[in-house]
Design an enzyme around this catalytic site. Structure first.
Site, PDB file in Angstrom:
ATOM      1  CG  MET A 248     -23.570   2.620   8.241  1.00  0.00           C
ATOM      2  SD  MET A 248     -24.210   4.192   7.165  1.00  0.00           S
ATOM      3  CE  MET A 248     -23.581   3.653   5.581  1.00  0.00           C
TER       4      MET A 248
ATOM      5  CG  ASP B 238     -16.263  11.686   9.644  1.00  0.00           C
ATOM      6  OD1 ASP B 238     -15.378  10.373   9.992  1.00  0.00           O
ATOM      7  OD2 ASP B 238     -16.428  12.045   8.662  1.00  0.00           O
TER       8      ASP B 238
ATOM      9  CB  THR C   3     -13.941   0.208   1.001  1.00  0.00           C
ATOM     10  OG1 THR C   3     -15.128   0.523   2.013  1.00  0.00           O
ATOM     11  CG2 THR C   3     -14.102  -1.352   0.675  1.00  0.00           C
ATOM     12  CB  ALA C   4     -15.326  -0.957   6.380  1.00  0.00           C
TER      13      ALA C   4
ATOM     14  CB  ILE D 138     -17.371   2.770  -0.558  1.00  0.00           C
ATOM     15  CG1 ILE D 138     -16.681   2.561  -1.929  1.00  0.00           C
ATOM     16  CG2 ILE D 138     -18.293   1.595   0.109  1.00  0.00           C
ATOM     17  CD1 ILE D 138     -16.199   1.191  -1.851  1.00  0.00           C
TER      18      ILE D 138
ATOM     19  N   PRO E 161      33.337 -17.465 -22.677  1.00  0.00           N
ATOM     20  CG  PRO E 161      34.795 -18.954 -21.928  1.00  0.00           C
ATOM     21  CD  PRO E 161      34.086 -17.735 -21.564  1.00  0.00           C
TER      22      PRO E 161
ATOM     23  CD  GLU F 127      20.249 -16.385 -12.312  1.00  0.00           C
ATOM     24  OE1 GLU F 127      19.747 -15.749 -11.100  1.00  0.00           O
ATOM     25  OE2 GLU F 127      20.131 -17.607 -12.489  1.00  0.00           O
ATOM     26  CB  VAL F 128      25.971 -12.455 -11.353  1.00  0.00           C
ATOM     27  CG1 VAL F 128      26.347 -11.212 -10.425  1.00  0.00           C
ATOM     28  CG2 VAL F 128      25.566 -13.526 -10.393  1.00  0.00           C
TER      29      VAL F 128
ATOM     30  N   GLY G 113     -12.338   4.649   5.655  1.00  0.00           N
ATOM     31  CA  GLY G 113     -12.420   3.677   4.561  1.00  0.00           C
ATOM     32  C   GLY G 113     -12.338   4.452   3.352  1.00  0.00           C
ATOM     33  CG  ASP G 114     -12.967   4.436  -1.582  1.00  0.00           C
ATOM     34  OD1 ASP G 114     -12.017   4.203  -2.148  1.00  0.00           O
ATOM     35  OD2 ASP G 114     -14.005   4.925  -1.971  1.00  0.00           O
TER      36      ASP G 114
ATOM     37  CE  LYS H  69     -23.441  19.199  17.030  1.00  0.00           C
ATOM     38  NZ  LYS H  69     -24.841  19.422  16.622  1.00  0.00           N
TER      39      LYS H  69
END
Ligand code: SAH
Length: 486
Positions: free
Chosen positions: A386, A251, A334-335, A309, A43, A22-23, A305-306, A273
């Site tokens: 929301m 924001d 996304t959330a 979306i 061999p 394998e190696v 998030g995205d 704000k």
């Protein structure tokens, strides 16, 4: 330096590998990647090697090792578990002046094999001089995450422009500055998102404008999803762009810890704000992005998030398009994905939910204009963005439209941060549970049978919210929710 790192050109050269396990197979696959001719001396060989032999990719010397088999070889690797054979490979190679590597025995090596990050033609190699291959692998893993997957493509593209650039820009320092700009700027980003043709055109334009002597700085905007809060959930691309930005416009939904990851001298503009929690009017944000780009800035518009979306990303882009400002969109977690994962609530599950709906609970002018019948479906998870202020109504309407009052429901507050809180109940009880708690925005509401899996799958411990390094997240707020009628 115990070893001199060099890169060998083995194209078409014969390399011997002693051993057929394998190696040996792993080493052979590397040598084949470097387009060498491989001769396996053993061999017996593993079936993967038999297959390579059948495909004509390796030659097989079906014998025990003897020195004569190394004649004409450019390099040899011994990968047997027989120390005597390994020693004999080493001795024979030395006699013939052939570089030799005995796997896992640095004392018998004239060269050692590094850990590799392969973005051909860009290749990075890491070695600890045999002191700790695991450490080398860990460093390599870090590099894998730092080196964009498409750097190979970028290097190839650049190579086709090298002589042209040399002819156009005679002063080496200016040439270096040119390439630095190309490799770190929007041209590289075009390659990373698969727009190689556009990148070609952009390099040519850049060269032309230099030749004409009008190297005016061209601005661009990256609309970047910053994920739901935990900075570890940023994408590599988002982080890279943050670290290149001249200006970051963000924001309230973006965790301050993520804004902190921007380049130190980048200008940060907050467009929500803080006091009344109303966002800057969307039109003003759109115009701000246009103005900043026109001033020649590389602008990252960072969104929670995205961006596509419930992020009004589309609207911001439309203004950019109308002003012919180059832009790119970088998706984020996304959330719904972030909060569900960190709350231990799989959004789909073969036993409980085949579909999942993301919907906004932000009901315009207090009216409930949702298609409740479409929402009240068996084996469906509903995620309300929301939805906090209208929670009573959301739950009442779902029940009114036939959903059982015992339907499990959860509210995730400030998901993925150290302020995460999860309140679980059912349609009937959730509003009361939430009313009793001092719930802080942003919050997400998940309704569906999958919520009950949280009992088994909860894993995330938000720890102490007072932890100073997370404290800044307390500034996160989903102001929009407060504007809703309750
Ligand atoms: N573009 C964002 C969503 C913006 S809408 C995204 O893809 O995630 C804003 C709403 O997202 C919030 O009112 C809240 O419902 C949800 N939200 C965003 N981040 C959140 C978080 N960390 N925890 C809980 N809800 C979150």
């Amino acid at each position: 330096m115990d070893y001199l790192p060099i890169f060998l050109n083995l194209k078409g050269k014969t390399c011997a590998v002693v051993g057929g396990g394998e190696v040996a197979a792993r080493k052979i696959s590397l040598l084949l990647k470097a387009y060498s001719q491989v001769k396996v001396i053993a061999p017996q060989i593993e079936s993967v090697l038999e297959k390579l032999k059948e495909e004509g990719k390796v030659d097989h010397v079906k014998d025990r090792f003897v020195g004569k088999y190394l004649t004409g070889c450019s390099l040899v690797i011994a990968a047997t578990n027989d120390q005597a054979v390994n020693k004999s490979v080493h001795d024979s190679a030395l006699k013939l002046n052939i570089p030799v590597n005995v796997v896992d025995d640095p004392s018998l090596c004239t060269f050692i094999m590094p850990s590799i990050v392969d973005r051909s033609p860009l290749i990075a190699a890491v070695s600890t001089g045999g002191a700790s291959p695991v450490l080398a692998r860990l460093v390599r893993a870090r590099m894998e995450s730092l080196i964009p997957a498409s750097y190979g493509k970028l290097a190839k593209l650049i190579s086709t422009f090298r002589s042209k650039v040399k002819d156009t820009i005679k002063i080496p320092r200016q040439r270096r500055l040119f390439w630095e700009k190309v490799l770190q700027g929007h041209i590289a980003e075009l390659v990373f998102c698969g727009r190689e043709k556009d990148a070609r055109v952009a390099i040519q334009e850049e060269l032309d404008s230099l030749a004409l002597g009008n190297g005016a700085k061209k601005g661009e905007v990256y609309l970047v999803g910053g994920g739901p809060g935990d900075p570890d959930l940023l994408t590599f691309r988002a982080l890279r762009l943050l670290q290149q930005a001249d200006v970051v416009v963000h924001d309230r939904l973006v965790s301050p810890r993520i804004v902190d990851m921007a380049r130190r001298d980048a200008k940060r503009i907050y467009v929500g704000k803080e006091r009344d929690k109303h966002a800057l009017p969307q039109e003003d944000i759109n115009n701000l992005l246009v103005r900043l780009a026109k001033e020649g800035n590389k602008v990252v518009r960072l969104k929670g998030g995205d961006p596509f979306i419930f992020g009004r990303g589309g609207e911001e882009l439309e203004t950019l398009v109308s002003e012919s400002i180059p832009f790119q969109v970088v998706p984020g977690i996304t959330a719904a994905s972030g909060c569900a994962a960190y709350a231990g609530i799989p959004l789909t599950h073969r036993d409980f939910a085949q579909s999942c709906v993301f919907i906004t609970g932000h009901l315009k002018d207090g009216t409930t204009n949702l298609d409740w019948d479409a929402l009240v479906q068996p084996r469906q998870t509903i995620v309300f963005y929301m939805g906090l202020a209208g929670l009573d109504r959301l739950c009442a309407e779902l029940m009114k439209h036939g959903m059982s009052e015992t339907m499990p429901a959860a509210l995730v507050q400030q998901g993925t941060t150290h302020f995460q809180r999860v309140y679980v109940g059912d349609l009937k009880s959730l509003p009361d549970i939430v009313a009793k708690e001092n719930v802080k925005a942003p919050t997400l509401v998940i309704v569906g049978e999958v919520v009950q899996l949280r009992n088994k799958l909860d894993w995330f411990d938000p720890g102490l919210a007072s932890d100073a390094s997370w404290g800044v997240d307390s500034k996160m707020g989903g102001g929009l929710e407060k504007t809703l009628p309750s």
